[in-house]
Design an enzyme around this catalytic site. Structure first.
Site, PDB file in Angstrom:
ATOM      1  N   LYS A 119       0.878  -1.313   0.059  1.00 60.89           N
ATOM      2  CA  LYS A 119       0.133  -0.060   0.004  1.00 60.89           C
ATOM      3  C   LYS A 119       0.853   1.299  -0.034  1.00 60.89           C
ATOM      4  O   LYS A 119       0.363   2.376  -0.531  1.00 60.89           O
ATOM      5  CB  LYS A 119      -1.034   0.077   1.207  1.00 60.89           C
ATOM      6  CG  LYS A 119      -2.063  -1.130   0.990  1.00 60.89           C
ATOM      7  CD  LYS A 119      -2.823  -1.130   2.520  1.00 60.89           C
ATOM      8  CE  LYS A 119      -4.169  -0.203   2.336  1.00 60.89           C
ATOM      9  NZ  LYS A 119      -5.093  -0.596   3.370  1.00 60.89           N
ATOM     10  N   ASP A 171      -9.890   4.010   2.278  1.00 64.49           N
ATOM     11  CA  ASP A 171     -10.148   3.319   3.695  1.00 64.49           C
ATOM     12  C   ASP A 171     -10.686   4.395   4.761  1.00 64.49           C
ATOM     13  O   ASP A 171     -11.736   4.011   5.347  1.00 64.49           O
ATOM     14  CB  ASP A 171      -8.741   3.068   4.414  1.00 64.49           C
ATOM     15  CG  ASP A 171      -8.155   1.714   4.099  1.00 64.49           C
ATOM     16  OD1 ASP A 171      -9.213   0.840   3.334  1.00 64.49           O
ATOM     17  OD2 ASP A 171      -7.002   1.555   3.909  1.00 64.49           O
TER      18      ASP A 171
END
Ligand code: NAP
Length: 277
Positions: A70, A107
């Site tokens: 990520k 997120d």
């Protein structure tokens, strides 16, 4: 580059077999009768750059990115959204028609949408949020809480220096509290978020004393195995509105799916059941 007739998307990680994303996107593709496929892609760090280069040529319109890529993937994209820059990680890639790659992070969006869906009366401005944990997930949670308008974040983490780093990055609305003092700040919380892995199946329990929790606090846990964590069980007994972590996983997938397959999916009970089955 022309648009592929069968759009492909997937999730890139290492390992990847545990990922729930293929099940989730597969469910939505079937539910809405859309053409396209979403596949798990196990990619080692050394191959990440070349895989990303090849994917658009193979018909991929985008991808999710999970551990351990990520952060690293930010080096390989052409543009990063402001929210992904703030969070310091990318979880959603969009392969654009002009051949460039956009990196986003959904997120925090997923976290807030889940909170709003599970606790419809939740108001960011109601008061301070207590955030337990300062690991990778905490950055997105803090960014999104501040963006939503939470006036103050009381952040506590076993390793204080990680919390201090987040305070430096996010500024004066974040204060750091010693981990051993965590129980003493709960009475101030309008919102309580567990971003640690404590309480997860196979991990130690969350041992923060919860006696100070009052019934007006909205309590949410990022851990979703088990779905009803001991924290959520305790809070529900106290009369708190509680929100489990599975919804965050589902909601964070919405922007990518919409972008890649052209339809905004709804997160409902049927979606949850599809993932759990
Ligand atoms: P991470 O970067 O490894 O951070 C783990 C956090 O837990 C750190 O704050 C760590 O504190 C704390 N911790 C671990 N063991 C502890 C212990 N024995 N005592 C006190 N604190 C301890 O992990 P992450 O990526 O942030 O993920 C955290 C949790 O969120 C995981 O359970 C993950 O599955 C879940 N998650 C859920 C979603 C969702 O969609 N629902 C999304 C992302 C993550 P130290 O800094 O002191 O080590």
């Amino acid at each position: 580059m022309t648009l592929p007739s069968i759009p492909l998307a997937g999730v890139i990680g290492d390992p990847i077999a545990h990922s729930k994303s293929p099940k989730l996107h597969g469910h939505w593709l079937r539910k809405y009768g859309l053409t396209g496929h979403y596949v798990p892609l196990e990619v080692e760090a050394a191959d990440l750059r070349s895989v990303l280069k090849a994917m658009p040529r193979m018909g991929f319109v985008g991808a999710n990115v999970t551990l351990p890529h990520k952060e690293r993937v930010m080096e390989y994209v052409d543009q990063v959204t402001d929210r992904a820059t703030l969070i310091g990680a990318v979880n959603t890639l969009i392969f654009r028609n002009d051949g460039t790659i956009l990196g986003d992070n959904t997120d925090g969006y997923g976290f807030i949408e889940n909170l709003r869906q599970g606790a419809p009366d939740w108001e960011a401005s109601a008061g301070p949020a207590v955030v337990l944990g300062a690991g990778g997930a905490a950055r997105a949670i803090i960014a999104s809480l501040l963006d939503a308008g939470v006036p103050e974040i009381l952040l506590t983490n076993r390793t204080r220096v990680r919390a201090e780093k987040l305070r430096e990055d996010f500024g004066a609305r974040v204060s750091v509290v010693e981990w051993v003092q965590a129980g003493n700040i709960l009475e101030k919380a309008a919102t309580l978020v567990n971003t640690t892995s404590l309480g997860m199946t196979g991990k130690p329990e969350l041992r923060v004393p919860l006696d100070g929790l009052h019934s007006q606090t909205v309590v949410t846990d990022l851990v979703y195995t088990p779905m009803r964590t001991p924290l959520l069980e305790f809070a529900a007994e106290r009369g708190c509105v509680t929100v489990d972590g599975l919804g965050m996983l589902l909601h964070q997938a919405v922007p990518g799916f919409e972008r890649w397959f052209g339809r905004r999916p709804v997160v409902d009970d049927e979606t949850r059941q599809a993932i759990l089955s």
